[in-house]
Design an enzyme around this catalytic site. Structure first.
Site, PDB file in Angstrom:
ATOM      1  N   MET A  47      -5.175 -10.768   4.302  1.00 43.59           N
ATOM      2  CA  MET A  47      -5.627 -10.296   5.614  1.00 43.59           C
ATOM      3  C   MET A  47      -5.046  -8.907   5.906  1.00 43.59           C
ATOM      4  O   MET A  47      -4.996  -8.480   7.061  1.00 43.59           O
ATOM      5  CB  MET A  47      -5.234 -11.284   6.717  1.00 43.59           C
ATOM      6  CG  MET A  47      -5.898 -12.647   6.501  1.00 43.59           C
ATOM      7  SD  MET A  47      -6.193 -13.558   8.014  1.00 43.59           S
ATOM      8  CE  MET A  47      -4.538 -13.795   8.581  1.00 43.59           C
ATOM      9  N   HIS A  58       2.340  -9.723  -0.921  1.00 44.78           N
ATOM     10  CA  HIS A  58       0.953  -9.492  -1.365  1.00 44.78           C
ATOM     11  C   HIS A  58       0.935  -8.717  -2.681  1.00 44.78           C
ATOM     12  O   HIS A  58       0.171  -9.027  -3.589  1.00 44.78           O
ATOM     13  CB  HIS A  58       0.191  -8.661  -0.326  1.00 44.78           C
ATOM     14  CG  HIS A  58       0.085  -9.278   1.030  1.00 44.78           C
ATOM     15  ND1 HIS A  58       0.721  -8.762   2.130  1.00 44.78           N
ATOM     16  CD2 HIS A  58      -0.605 -10.354   1.468  1.00 44.78           C
ATOM     17  CE1 HIS A  58       0.430  -9.482   3.192  1.00 44.78           C
ATOM     18  NE2 HIS A  58      -0.368 -10.460   2.824  1.00 44.78           N
TER      19      HIS A  58
HETATM   20  P1  AMP Z   1      -2.133 -13.286   4.246  1.00 45.36           P
HETATM   21  O1  AMP Z   1      -2.474 -11.843   4.226  1.00 45.36           O
HETATM   22  O2  AMP Z   1      -0.983 -13.639   5.115  1.00 45.36           O
HETATM   23  O3  AMP Z   1      -3.366 -14.148   4.457  1.00 45.36           O
HETATM   24  O4  AMP Z   1      -1.631 -13.643   2.769  1.00 45.36           O
HETATM   25  C1  AMP Z   1      -2.404 -13.363   1.634  1.00 45.36           C
HETATM   26  C2  AMP Z   1      -1.768 -13.996   0.425  1.00 45.36           C
HETATM   27  O5  AMP Z   1      -0.461 -13.463   0.244  1.00 45.36           O
HETATM   28  C3  AMP Z   1      -1.607 -15.520   0.560  1.00 45.36           C
HETATM   29  O6  AMP Z   1      -1.872 -16.130  -0.687  1.00 45.36           O
HETATM   30  C4  AMP Z   1      -0.162 -15.649   0.944  1.00 45.36           C
HETATM   31  O7  AMP Z   1       0.401 -16.899   0.567  1.00 45.36           O
HETATM   32  C5  AMP Z   1       0.452 -14.531   0.137  1.00 45.36           C
HETATM   33  N1  AMP Z   1       1.759 -14.175   0.693  1.00 45.36           N
HETATM   34  C6  AMP Z   1       2.056 -13.870   1.985  1.00 45.36           C
HETATM   35  N2  AMP Z   1       3.380 -13.664   2.144  1.00 45.36           N
HETATM   36  C7  AMP Z   1       3.937 -13.842   0.923  1.00 45.36           C
HETATM   37  C8  AMP Z   1       5.272 -13.784   0.412  1.00 45.36           C
HETATM   38  N3  AMP Z   1       6.301 -13.488   1.201  1.00 45.36           N
HETATM   39  N4  AMP Z   1       5.479 -14.024  -0.899  1.00 45.36           N
HETATM   40  C9  AMP Z   1       4.442 -14.327  -1.711  1.00 45.36           C
HETATM   41  N5  AMP Z   1       3.158 -14.407  -1.304  1.00 45.36           N
HETATM   42  C10 AMP Z   1       2.901 -14.177  -0.014  1.00 45.36           C
END
Ligand code: AMP
Length: 281
Positions: free
Chosen positions: A30, A37
């Site tokens: 997102m 990410h």
């Molecule tokens: P989001 O933008 O929050 O929807 O996250 C996108 C992807 O990044 C998802 O698969 C999350 O699980 C992953 N993600 C977010 N924060 C972390 C983190 N601290 N470590 C590893 N992966 C992450």
């Protein structure tokens, strides 16, 4: 790095790669990108011929009183970060392209989506699974990368892929943390200085819980109580849930057996943060 905003062009990019027998790795996000990410994108680059990162703030996964309007957006910064790690394509569709005015079809997971985070966010996983399925259908990757930080999400997506025979390999990578242990999250930007200091309580609680389990404690009640105590010591933190669950079914256990996932969500001020740790045999 090519930036694609149309669904047709995104599909054409993948068609072309597949026609040349090139493998495609996909990282849905997102935006407001951080090292968590980027760790997924880097791994995708190392395992695939082409890496696609999507940036789409999915309205469907936000509840009516949640932070959709103020969710951080930083397209310029995101593109700079992604181009520095050799991403091939960024897919950033408009909301209207993803959800036309007659949109009405959703992916509903009967049980998993109502547990843990689903209790306070009852429509969240419906939104996540629907957008992930749409994105997988558009990008048609060989591998899709997700972070363990969103533990319930990884279980839900794996289950959807299995239940609906989606031809993709789901790869889950470890949580990337700040120096003090706080899991990186786009929502950490909401925290004031004092809240930021308190926010590490969730990771500390999970670590304290996992220490107890490692030392042989098998009563989930005792472990959860220990974790709750750590969170309650942080003035601006309030527990949403803390639990010791089966890593696949996410069901809570009274008597812990290994492997176990310790999972939690806390409010720090108005910001809701999630995290988890697993304890293996
Ligand atoms: P989001 O933008 O929050 O929807 O996250 C996108 C992807 O990044 C998802 O698969 C999350 O699980 C992953 N993600 C977010 N924060 C972390 C983190 N601290 N470590 C590893 N992966 C992450």
């Amino acid at each position: 790095m090519t930036i694609i905003d149309s669904i047709e062009r995104m599909s054409a990019f993948s068609d072309e790669a597949r026609a040349k027998s090139l493998s495609i790795g996909f990282v849905p996000t997102m935006g407001a990108l951080h090292e968590g990410h980027l760790s997924l994108a880097r791994r995708s680059c190392s395992e695939n011929d082409r890496t696609v990162v999507s940036i789409f703030v999915n309205p469907l996964q936000f509840g009516p009183r949640e932070d959709l309007d103020r969710y951080p957006r930083d397209m310029e910064g995101d593109l700079a970060k992604l181009s520095s790690i050799r991403t091939d394509a960024v897919f950033a569709p408009a909301m209207e392209a993803m959800y036309n005015e007659r949109f009405e079809t959703h992916v509903i997971q009967e049980n998993l989506s109502m547990m843990l985070c689903g209790v306070s966010r009852p429509t969240h996983f419906r939104g996540v699974l629907t957008v992930v399925l749409k994105l997988l259908n558009i990008v048609r990757p060989h591998r899709a990368y997700f972070g363990q930080k969103d533990y319930q999400q990884t279980v839900a997506i794996r289950r959807m892929a299995r239940d609906l025979n989606i031809p993709v390999n789901i790869v889950v990578l470890p949580t990337v943390r700040e120096r003090d242990g706080l899991a990186m999250s786009s929502r950490n930007r909401y925290l004031s200085d004092s809240e930021r200091r308190d926010a590490v309580c969730l990771y500390r609680a999970l670590t304290a819980g996992s220490e107890l389990v490692r030392r042989g404690e098998r009563s989930a009640r005792v472990v959860v109580q220990k974790m709750r105590g750590v969170v309650e010591n942080a003035p601006s933190a309030r527990v949403d849930y803390l639990a010791a669950v089966d890593p696949d079914s996410l069901e809570s256990r009274e008597e812990i057996s290994l492997p176990v996932a310790l999972v939690g969500a806390v409010y720090v001020g108005a910001t809701r943060l999630i995290d988890n740790v697993t304890v293996e045999e």
